[in-house]
Write a protein that holds these residues in place. Structure first.
Motif, short mmCIF file in Angstrom:
data_model
loop_
_atom_site.label_atom_id
_atom_site.label_comp_id
_atom_site.label_asym_id
_atom_site.label_seq_id
_atom_site.Cartn_x
_atom_site.Cartn_y
_atom_site.Cartn_z
N ALA A 47 -15.41 40.99 0.23
CA ALA A 47 -14.85 40.18 1.32
C ALA A 47 -13.63 40.87 1.92
N HIS A 48 -12.80 41.44 1.08
CA HIS A 48 -11.61 42.15 1.57
C HIS A 48 -12.03 43.36 2.41
N HIS A 49 -13.01 44.10 1.92
CA HIS A 49 -13.50 45.27 2.66
C HIS A 49 -14.05 44.83 4.02
N VAL A 54 -13.55 44.35 10.00
CA VAL A 54 -13.46 43.52 11.21
C VAL A 54 -12.12 43.77 11.89
N ASN A 55 -11.04 43.82 11.13
CA ASN A 55 -9.73 44.07 11.72
C ASN A 55 -9.67 45.42 12.41
N GLN A 58 -11.64 45.20 15.64
CA GLN A 58 -10.91 44.45 16.66
C GLN A 58 -9.79 45.30 17.26
N ILE A 59 -9.13 46.06 16.42
CA ILE A 59 -8.04 46.92 16.91
C ILE A 59 -8.61 47.97 17.86
N GLU A 60 -9.77 48.54 17.51
CA GLU A 60 -10.40 49.56 18.36
C GLU A 60 -10.83 48.96 19.70
#
Length: 67
Positions: A47-49, A54-55, A58-60
């Motif tokens: 889940a952390h991975h 996803v983060n 989203q940044i890209e």
């Protein structure tokens, strides 16, 4: 006197067996808890991975708006 001694010997034998049974049950419970914890750790890691992926995505995808 001999009968009383026999009763105490039986009582001690029963207590020793109960103690051994409890020890075995405790070991099995500890092993099961360890297995559950390992699965939990694996799921948290996945889940952390996924969250990090996803983060990063989203940044890209954040458009760069020059002012």
């Amino acid at each position: 006197m001999n009968k009383r001694l026999t009763k105490y010997e039986i009582l001690i034998a029963n207590l020793e067996k109960a103690s051994a049974d409890l020890k075995k049950a405790n070991e099995e419970t500890t092993k099961r808890i360890d297995q559950i914890f390992e699965k939990y750790q694996e799921k948290v890691s996945v889940a952390h991975h996924n969250c990090m992926m996803v983060n990063e995505k989203q940044i890209e995808e954040i458009p760069c708006n020059p002012s």
